[in-house]
Scaffold this motif. Structure first.
Motif, PDB file in Angstrom:
ATOM      1  N   ASN A 184     -46.187  -7.137  13.617  1.00  0.00           N
ATOM      2  CA  ASN A 184     -47.202  -6.133  13.304  1.00  0.00           C
ATOM      3  C   ASN A 184     -46.521  -4.779  13.178  1.00  0.00           C
ATOM      4  N   MET A 185     -46.342  -4.338  11.950  1.00  0.00           N
ATOM      5  CA  MET A 185     -45.619  -3.087  11.704  1.00  0.00           C
ATOM      6  C   MET A 185     -46.369  -1.870  12.234  1.00  0.00           C
ATOM      7  N   ALA A 186     -47.686  -1.982  12.382  1.00  0.00           N
ATOM      8  CA  ALA A 186     -48.487  -0.856  12.872  1.00  0.00           C
ATOM      9  C   ALA A 186     -48.163  -0.515  14.328  1.00  0.00           C
ATOM     10  N   LEU A 187     -47.537  -1.429  15.051  1.00  0.00           N
ATOM     11  CA  LEU A 187     -47.199  -1.161  16.449  1.00  0.00           C
ATOM     12  C   LEU A 187     -46.030  -0.188  16.600  1.00  0.00           C
ATOM     13  N   CYS A 188     -45.240  -0.015  15.553  1.00  0.00           N
ATOM     14  CA  CYS A 188     -44.079   0.887  15.631  1.00  0.00           C
ATOM     15  C   CYS A 188     -44.563   2.330  15.601  1.00  0.00           C
ATOM     16  N   TYR A 189     -44.272   3.064  16.653  1.00  0.00           N
ATOM     17  CA  TYR A 189     -44.661   4.478  16.683  1.00  0.00           C
ATOM     18  C   TYR A 189     -43.454   5.409  16.617  1.00  0.00           C
ATOM     19  N   GLN A 190     -42.369   4.899  16.059  1.00  0.00           N
ATOM     20  CA  GLN A 190     -41.192   5.704  15.737  1.00  0.00           C
ATOM     21  C   GLN A 190     -40.542   6.338  16.970  1.00  0.00           C
ATOM     22  N   CYS A 191     -40.416   5.585  18.039  1.00  0.00           N
ATOM     23  CA  CYS A 191     -39.777   6.121  19.249  1.00  0.00           C
ATOM     24  C   CYS A 191     -38.275   6.302  19.057  1.00  0.00           C
ATOM     25  N   GLY A 192     -37.675   5.512  18.161  1.00  0.00           N
ATOM     26  CA  GLY A 192     -36.254   5.655  17.865  1.00  0.00           C
ATOM     27  C   GLY A 192     -35.336   4.846  18.772  1.00  0.00           C
ATOM     28  N   ASN A 193     -35.894   4.069  19.688  1.00  0.00           N
ATOM     29  CA  ASN A 193     -35.046   3.240  20.561  1.00  0.00           C
ATOM     30  C   ASN A 193     -34.203   2.258  19.762  1.00  0.00           C
ATOM     31  N   CYS A 194     -34.741   1.746  18.667  1.00  0.00           N
ATOM     32  CA  CYS A 194     -34.003   0.786  17.836  1.00  0.00           C
ATOM     33  C   CYS A 194     -32.732   1.434  17.281  1.00  0.00           C
TER      34      CYS A 194
ATOM     35  N   VAL B  85     -36.182   2.933   8.345  1.00  0.00           N
ATOM     36  CA  VAL B  85     -36.523   1.743   7.556  1.00  0.00           C
ATOM     37  C   VAL B  85     -37.890   1.215   7.994  1.00  0.00           C
ATOM     38  N   MET B  86     -38.116   1.191   9.308  1.00  0.00           N
ATOM     39  CA  MET B  86     -39.413   0.724   9.814  1.00  0.00           C
ATOM     40  C   MET B  86     -40.540   1.611   9.275  1.00  0.00           C
ATOM     41  N   ARG B  87     -40.314   2.901   9.235  1.00  0.00           N
ATOM     42  CA  ARG B  87     -41.331   3.827   8.721  1.00  0.00           C
ATOM     43  C   ARG B  87     -41.547   3.619   7.224  1.00  0.00           C
ATOM     44  N   LEU B  88     -40.480   3.376   6.485  1.00  0.00           N
ATOM     45  CA  LEU B  88     -40.603   3.120   5.053  1.00  0.00           C
ATOM     46  C   LEU B  88     -41.457   1.883   4.791  1.00  0.00           C
ATOM     47  N   VAL B  89     -41.281   0.871   5.614  1.00  0.00           N
ATOM     48  CA  VAL B  89     -42.094  -0.345   5.462  1.00  0.00           C
ATOM     49  C   VAL B  89     -43.549  -0.027   5.779  1.00  0.00           C
ATOM     50  N   GLN B  90     -43.792   0.700   6.866  1.00  0.00           N
ATOM     51  CA  GLN B  90     -45.167   1.074   7.217  1.00  0.00           C
ATOM     52  C   GLN B  90     -45.836   1.854   6.087  1.00  0.00           C
ATOM     53  N   ALA B  91     -45.067   2.715   5.450  1.00  0.00           N
ATOM     54  CA  ALA B  91     -45.596   3.574   4.391  1.00  0.00           C
ATOM     55  C   ALA B  91     -45.615   2.888   3.031  1.00  0.00           C
ATOM     56  N   GLY B  92     -45.208   1.628   2.976  1.00  0.00           N
ATOM     57  CA  GLY B  92     -45.243   0.883   1.722  1.00  0.00           C
ATOM     58  C   GLY B  92     -44.263   1.403   0.684  1.00  0.00           C
TER      59      GLY B  92
END
Length: 185
Positions: A25-35, A52-59
């Motif tokens: 579920n990509m919506a769970l990523c809140y961009q904490c940056g731990n990754c 990259v995770m944000r780019l996927v969330q933003a389509g």
């Protein structure tokens, strides 16, 4: 080089496809940056994992599939381990790498060539045949002297057998590749 200031139209189907293929579920990523903070290849990448995770969330299909980090990812799963929301980030990166490969978005040609040579070796021999892998990689990239200085030591330690390792059921391996190609078509 891509202009990061350009706002592109959201491709919701892309986001949905990544979610379905990765089962995350990509919506769970809140961009904490731990990754990104734990990623061992983050310094070598121009697009950090969290971006990259944000780019996927933003389509943002093109930007995500052109990111060099999906090719540099070592699949060490440090990002997955550090995610506070239990997102399997490494799996998302793997899905993106497969999508990029199918759509011919190759940010790191030599890594793709190595990957192709590795898979060809496994398909042909049932498991990787190191000498054949090296020969195929050199043939694809033209990098004849890359790591050639390591060969004598590796041969001396028996790490580069001159014949492929014996595998009893090569047909089962070939069937895996056939199923993959059928699903990818």
């Amino acid at each position: 080089m891509r202009d990061d200031r350009t706002i592109r139209r959201c491709d919701a189907a892309f986001t949905q496809s990544v979610q379905q293929q990765s089962e995350q579920n990509m919506a769970l990523c809140y961009q904490c940056g731990n990754c990104t903070a734990g990623c061992p290849v983050a310094r070598a990448s121009s697009t950090p994992v969290t971006q990259v995770m944000r780019l996927v969330q933003a389509g943002q299909r093109e930007a995500a599939l052109e990111a060099d980090s999906i090719w540099l990812c070592a699949s060490c799963e440090t990002c997955t381990t550090r995610c506070p929301n239990d997102i399997d980030v490494a799996r998302v990166m793997d899905v993106l790498r497969h999508m990029a490969r199918r759509e011919n978005h190759v940010a790191e040609k030599n890594i793709r060539d190595f990957w192709d040579a590795f898979l060809e070796s496994v398909e042909k021999h049932g498991r990787v045949y190191e000498v054949g892998l090296m020969a195929a990689y050199v043939r694809k990239t033209g990098r004849f002297w890359t790591d050639a200085d390591l060969a004598p030591a590796a041969l001396g330690k028996g790490k580069l057998p001159l014949r492929p390792h014996p595998v009893t059921d090569k047909e089962a391996i070939r069937q895996i590749f056939r199923r993959y190609r059928e699903r990818s078509a």
